[in-house]
Enzyme design. Structure first.
Site, PDB file in Angstrom:
ATOM      1  N   SER A 125      31.443 -14.995 -19.581  1.00  0.00           N
ATOM      2  CA  SER A 125      31.728 -14.621 -20.972  1.00  0.00           C
ATOM      3  C   SER A 125      30.963 -15.445 -21.996  1.00  0.00           C
ATOM      4  O   SER A 125      30.872 -15.049 -23.160  1.00  0.00           O
ATOM      5  CB  SER A 125      33.229 -14.728 -21.247  1.00  0.00           C
ATOM      6  OG  SER A 125      33.646 -16.083 -21.257  1.00  0.00           O
TER       7      SER A 125
ATOM      8  N   LYS B 226      35.431 -20.526 -25.532  1.00  0.00           N
ATOM      9  CA  LYS B 226      34.854 -19.526 -26.433  1.00  0.00           C
ATOM     10  C   LYS B 226      34.195 -20.242 -27.609  1.00  0.00           C
ATOM     11  O   LYS B 226      34.330 -21.449 -27.797  1.00  0.00           O
ATOM     12  CB  LYS B 226      35.925 -18.572 -26.971  1.00  0.00           C
ATOM     13  CG  LYS B 226      36.758 -17.843 -25.914  1.00  0.00           C
ATOM     14  CD  LYS B 226      35.962 -16.838 -25.100  1.00  0.00           C
ATOM     15  CE  LYS B 226      36.828 -16.170 -24.041  1.00  0.00           C
ATOM     16  NZ  LYS B 226      36.025 -15.324 -23.138  1.00  0.00           N
TER      17      LYS B 226
END
Length: 241
Positions: free
Chosen positions: A78, A123
């Site tokens: 990701s 993230k």
């Protein structure tokens, strides 16, 4: 007068011998007291000083990992290309202590329990408390407080900023977080309808990912992206344009 003048001479001659005796008397106890505490502790530990030394060697990295640095292994793609599956990063747990807060562009590790899932995640911070984050403008770019952001420097090649439209205002004390590999990232966009609206409380942030340390060929420092440097503060003119 001559007799009186001789008394100081006798006094001075006796002082060096006194001062010479002082170090010899105190030198022994001073040297012995230097390790007195270690000796007392090791006397009550099976194995003595060897066991104590091994214990301290184990305790130091434990304290370091608890309060300063924490290793984190990248579990998914990701955050490609910056972070690849299997990369090991060092998370700076002091980055947001003593009054500091996450900034747009930081890569952070956080506890997603109750928000993303029962795990730790990594993230990039796209919006902080008060920010108005919109996707997308006429050129397909994310806007933060009315300012388009050029994310091409870290987006995964071929990915658009988002295939999911959104228009959110980040609550105070929370973060809007996205993966760099947008087509392969379950992030704030995927949890807009979940408790908290996909926004993570700052208190759930474990720390900032500052270094890739393994594999050695990929080792590097992870600097904050400058893509958000021109984003105005929340509430300024044009922030909701």
């Amino acid at each position: 007068m001559d007799t009186e003048a001789q008394h100081p001479e006798r006094d001075r001659s006796s002082r060096p011998s006194d001062s010479e005796e002082t170090p010899s008397d105190s030198g022994g106890p001073e040297g012995r007291s230097r390790f007195a505490l270690v000796s007392r502790i090791s006397a009550h530990v099976p194995g003595g000083r060897i066991t104590l030394a091994l214990f301290l060697c184990l305790l130091f990295p434990l304290l370091l990992g608890t309060f300063v640095l924490r290793p984190f292994q990248i579990p998914s793609g990701s955050m490609e290309q910056a972070l690849r599956i299997g990369d090991r990063v060092l998370v700076n747990k002091l980055a947001y202590r003593f009054g500091a807060v996450p900034q747009r562009g930081d890569i952070v590790v956080f506890d997603g329990t109750g928000y993303f899932g029962h795990a730790d995640y990594i993230k990039r911070v796209v919006g902080v408390g008060g920010d108005h984050v919109v996707c997308c403008d006429d050129e397909g770019r994310i806007q933060v407080n009315g300012r388009p952001v050029d994310e091409s420097g870290f987006l995964y090649p071929g990915d658009s900023p988002s295939s999911v439209p959104f228009d959110v205002v980040v609550p105070a004390g929370r973060l809007f977080l996205l993966g760099d590999h947008r087509s392969d990232s379950s992030d704030s966009r995927a949890h807009l309808g979940s408790p908290g609206g996909g926004m993570i409380p700052v208190g759930e942030v474990i720390g900032r990912a500052d270094w890739i340390v393994w594999p050695s060929a990929h080792a590097t420092r992870l600097d904050r992206s400058g893509a958000y440097a021109r984003v105005p503060a929340p509430g300024r003119a044009g922030a909701h344009g």
